[in-house]
Design a protein around this motif. Sequence first.
Motif, mmCIF file in Angstrom:
data_model
loop_
_atom_site.group_PDB
_atom_site.id
_atom_site.type_symbol
_atom_site.label_atom_id
_atom_site.label_comp_id
_atom_site.label_asym_id
_atom_site.label_seq_id
_atom_site.Cartn_x
_atom_site.Cartn_y
_atom_site.Cartn_z
ATOM 1 N N VAL A 22 27.108 56.619 9.124
ATOM 2 C CA VAL A 22 26.743 56.027 10.412
ATOM 3 C C VAL A 22 25.535 55.125 10.209
ATOM 4 O O VAL A 22 24.542 55.536 9.623
ATOM 5 N N GLU A 23 25.642 53.910 10.708
ATOM 6 C CA GLU A 23 24.526 52.985 10.626
ATOM 7 C C GLU A 23 24.109 52.571 12.030
ATOM 8 O O GLU A 23 24.947 52.252 12.852
ATOM 9 N N ASN A 24 22.808 52.569 12.280
ATOM 10 C CA ASN A 24 22.256 52.110 13.559
ATOM 11 C C ASN A 24 22.883 52.803 14.756
ATOM 12 O O ASN A 24 23.292 52.174 15.713
ATOM 13 N N TRP A 25 22.968 54.085 14.723
ATOM 14 C CA TRP A 25 23.576 54.849 15.804
ATOM 15 C C TRP A 25 22.648 55.994 16.139
ATOM 16 O O TRP A 25 22.128 56.663 15.251
ATOM 17 N N PRO A 26 22.399 56.275 17.391
ATOM 18 C CA PRO A 26 21.441 57.336 17.731
ATOM 19 C C PRO A 26 21.916 58.738 17.351
ATOM 20 O O PRO A 26 21.105 59.643 17.250
ATOM 21 N N PHE A 27 23.203 58.922 17.149
ATOM 22 C CA PHE A 27 23.723 60.233 16.766
ATOM 23 C C PHE A 27 24.000 60.208 15.276
ATOM 24 O O PHE A 27 24.786 59.410 14.801
ATOM 25 N N SER A 28 23.374 61.081 14.534
ATOM 26 C CA SER A 28 23.514 61.034 13.080
ATOM 27 C C SER A 28 24.884 61.508 12.611
ATOM 28 O O SER A 28 25.347 61.076 11.569
ATOM 29 N N ARG A 29 25.520 62.368 13.366
ATOM 30 C CA ARG A 29 26.847 62.857 12.963
ATOM 31 C C ARG A 29 27.855 62.543 14.061
ATOM 32 O O ARG A 29 27.944 63.252 15.049
ATOM 33 N N VAL A 30 28.618 61.498 13.827
ATOM 34 C CA VAL A 30 29.599 61.056 14.819
ATOM 35 C C VAL A 30 30.679 62.124 15.026
ATOM 36 O O VAL A 30 31.119 62.352 16.142
ATOM 37 N N LYS A 31 31.073 62.811 13.958
ATOM 38 C CA LYS A 31 32.123 63.834 14.098
ATOM 39 C C LYS A 31 31.693 64.966 15.016
ATOM 40 O O LYS A 31 32.513 65.575 15.681
ATOM 41 N N ALA A 32 30.410 65.252 15.055
ATOM 42 C CA ALA A 32 29.923 66.301 15.949
ATOM 43 C C ALA A 32 30.153 65.927 17.409
ATOM 44 O O ALA A 32 30.237 66.795 18.274
ATOM 45 N N TRP A 33 30.285 64.640 17.702
ATOM 46 C CA TRP A 33 30.553 64.164 19.056
ATOM 47 C C TRP A 33 32.023 63.837 19.260
ATOM 48 O O TRP A 33 32.566 64.063 20.338
ATOM 49 N N SER A 34 32.669 63.276 18.234
ATOM 50 C CA SER A 34 34.060 62.838 18.412
ATOM 51 C C SER A 34 35.044 64.003 18.392
ATOM 52 O O SER A 34 36.043 63.972 19.103
ATOM 53 N N ARG A 35 34.781 65.020 17.602
ATOM 54 C CA ARG A 35 35.714 66.147 17.522
ATOM 55 C C ARG A 35 35.868 66.899 18.848
ATOM 56 O O ARG A 35 36.991 67.160 19.269
ATOM 57 N N PRO A 36 34.778 67.276 19.535
ATOM 58 C CA PRO A 36 34.980 67.942 20.837
ATOM 59 C C PRO A 36 35.690 67.043 21.846
ATOM 60 O O PRO A 36 36.518 67.514 22.625
ATOM 61 N N LEU A 37 35.370 65.747 21.819
ATOM 62 C CA LEU A 37 36.037 64.814 22.722
ATOM 63 C C LEU A 37 37.521 64.725 22.403
ATOM 64 O O LEU A 37 38.367 64.769 23.300
ATOM 65 N N LEU A 38 37.873 64.626 21.129
ATOM 66 C CA LEU A 38 39.287 64.572 20.743
ATOM 67 C C LEU A 38 40.012 65.871 21.052
ATOM 68 O O LEU A 38 41.172 65.865 21.450
ATOM 69 N N PHE A 39 39.338 66.988 20.854
ATOM 70 C CA PHE A 39 39.940 68.279 21.172
ATOM 71 C C PHE A 39 40.269 68.343 22.665
ATOM 72 O O PHE A 39 41.383 68.687 23.061
ATOM 73 N N ALA A 40 39.282 67.991 23.494
ATOM 74 C CA ALA A 40 39.489 68.009 24.948
ATOM 75 C C ALA A 40 40.566 67.008 25.372
ATOM 76 O O ALA A 40 41.401 67.314 26.226
ATOM 77 N N LEU A 41 40.552 65.830 24.766
ATOM 78 C CA LEU A 41 41.558 64.813 25.098
ATOM 79 C C LEU A 41 42.955 65.270 24.693
ATOM 80 O O LEU A 41 43.912 65.088 25.442
#
Length: 128
Positions: free
Chosen positions: A102-121
């Motif tokens: 991840v470059e220039n992103w406030p969240f250092s681990r994108v998977k920590a955010w994308s996985r719960p969203l994908l699970f819920a979706l």
Amino acid sequence: GGYELSRATVMALFTSDSLGFGHGNDGGGLSTLPMAVGCVSPFSVALLWFYAATLDRGGPSYALRTHTLICAGVQIVSGWILKAFDSYLEMEENGGAVVAVVENWPFSRVKAWSRPLLFALFVFQNAY
């Protein structure tokens, strides 16, 4: 037409290595798929209860319009958020394994955010 396109897209994202639960080296993996499928039925019951309450409140036309907008809105907003996550990922090969950087992103681990969203979706899309 639209449902099958959405279903295939959500499944592809769910099983992807970059944002989803693919065969990455950081845990998770496709063993999450049976758990997500198991969550569909209880969530369907909750959605059925919500649909019945909407039907009682405003009738069939109101319920159909409301739930169509909810379904489309959830999928559009989720897609927009996932695209934002994906645009900040850079795939890099590290010792034979592909690692998301991840470059220039406030969240250092994108998977920590994308996985719960994908699970819920995934659960939402399969329950509807």
